[in-house]
Design a protein around this motif. Structure first.
Motif, PDB file in Angstrom:
ATOM      1  N   VAL A   1      34.402  39.985  27.824  1.00 39.53           N
ATOM      2  CA  VAL A   1      35.672  39.601  28.076  1.00 39.53           C
ATOM      3  C   VAL A   1      35.632  38.199  28.224  1.00 39.53           C
ATOM      4  O   VAL A   1      35.027  37.533  28.646  1.00 39.53           O
ATOM      5  N   LYS A   2      37.115  37.851  27.722  1.00 41.01           N
ATOM      6  CA  LYS A   2      37.414  36.191  27.719  1.00 41.01           C
ATOM      7  C   LYS A   2      37.761  35.879  29.024  1.00 41.01           C
ATOM      8  O   LYS A   2      38.992  35.700  29.324  1.00 41.01           O
ATOM      9  N   ILE A   3      36.930  35.631  30.004  1.00 37.23           N
ATOM     10  CA  ILE A   3      37.344  35.379  31.458  1.00 37.23           C
ATOM     11  C   ILE A   3      37.389  33.976  31.634  1.00 37.23           C
ATOM     12  O   ILE A   3      36.869  33.048  31.273  1.00 37.23           O
ATOM     13  N   ASP A   4      38.770  33.746  32.325  1.00 38.29           N
ATOM     14  CA  ASP A   4      39.345  32.568  32.550  1.00 38.29           C
ATOM     15  C   ASP A   4      39.402  32.259  33.893  1.00 38.29           C
ATOM     16  O   ASP A   4      40.326  32.729  34.330  1.00 38.29           O
ATOM     17  N   TYR A   5      38.723  31.463  34.471  1.00 33.02           N
ATOM     18  CA  TYR A   5      39.105  31.057  36.101  1.00 33.02           C
ATOM     19  C   TYR A   5      40.053  30.135  36.133  1.00 33.02           C
ATOM     20  O   TYR A   5      40.180  29.000  35.716  1.00 33.02           O
TER      21      TYR A   5
END
Length: 300
Positions: A176-180
């Motif tokens: 999953v392309k997780i972006d904080y």
């Protein structure tokens, strides 16, 4: 980047400090006024423009109860607040439930009070994942290969619980392309601005943004929700004098509901009631969550 690496990179963040006037010339002599002031930390769960004055109002009321100036510090990151208490720079603090887990481990933080509704029942909130209404994503399982905005490292609803939802469906985080995004408001904006395909939006931020006109729920769809989470605890650092800890607890539990209502509203507590007592056992599910994700003190 690993959760630990991100957290270490954030701990250098500064705090916004405001001093609540209170006490008097003899305040410094009181056992309830260590070093002539009380340092009160608040996690950055809301836009500082809204959170700071609400936290300040709570600090002012506590200052009057304890006859001691209260310095309110809204930290820039969750990890910074935990380390500030660990390093003896905060005497009391409002932590997110997961932040309290780490503060308990690192600074012996003791939960003493939390926010209740008008019936004096401890309030709760939920984590959630949202997508645009016309998205083809209908479940957590379909987030594989998609972009997902999370709030901040160490956040209960903006980090740990969405990641637990991925783990429960068998999706490796690397898929999953997780972006904080930097916080709950920022994660919501990433979704509304079309920068990501899904985002965490907890029930507190949902209520706040909807009331503020920055989010229209009819244009989006929730694909996942967590179980209810006990609301944020107000804690005292474990090595403080027992007389001070008891005085703080007594003061908090006897504040007028109107005093805590402004910050309570940002935590989706409506109508507001008085603060109610809590302890470590109240947050045991969060200790269990940290264990299930194999999070340790070094992760924040």
């Amino acid at each position: 980047m690993s959760l630990r690496s991100i957290a270490l990179a954030l701990v250098t963040g500064s705090v916004l400090a405001l001093t609540a006037c209170g006490g008097g010339d003899t305040a410094a002599e009181s056992p309830t006024c260590p070093d002539g002031k009380i340092r009160f930390g608040v996690e950055p769960f809301e836009d500082p423009a809204r959170l700071t004055p609400a936290a300040q109002k709570l600090g002012d009321a506590l200052s009057q109860k304890l006859q001691c100036p209260v310095e309110v510090q809204v930290t820039q990151e969750y990890s910074a607040e935990v380390l500030a208490m660990q390093n003896g720079k905060l005497d009391i603090a409002i932590f997110g439930p997961l932040g309290y887990v780490f503060a308990s481990q690192r600074a012996d933080a003791e939960a003493v009070a939390s926010f209740a509704n008008a019936d004096r029942n401890l309030s709760t909130y939920t984590a959630g994942i949202w997508v645009p209404k016309d998205s083809d994503i209908t479940s957590v399982q379909q987030l594989r290969g998609r972009s997902l905005a999370l709030g901040s490292v160490g956040s209960t609803s903006g980090d740990a619980l969405p990641r637990k939802a991925l783990a429960d469906t068998g999706i490796p985080e690397k898929d999953v392309k997780i972006d904080y995004a930097g916080g709950h408001p920022e994660a919501l904006l990433a979704l509304t601005n079309g920068q990501v395909e899904a985002a965490e939006i907890n029930s507190q931020q949902l209520a706040s943004a909807t009331a503020g006109g920055t989010f229209d729920p009819s244009r989006f769809r929730q694909i996942w929700s967590s179980a209810p989470i006990p609301n944020d605890p107000i804690t005292v650092r474990g090595d403080m004098d027992p007389a001070f800890k008891q005085a703080v607890k007594d003061a908090l539990l006897n504040l007028d509901p109107a005093t805590v209502g402004e910050i309570g509203a940002l935590l989706d507590v409506s109508p507001p009631g008085p603060l109610v007592p809590v302890d470590r056992g109240t947050y045991q599910p969060l200790f269990d969550l940290a264990a299930s994700l194999k999070l340790t003190e070094g992760d924040v």
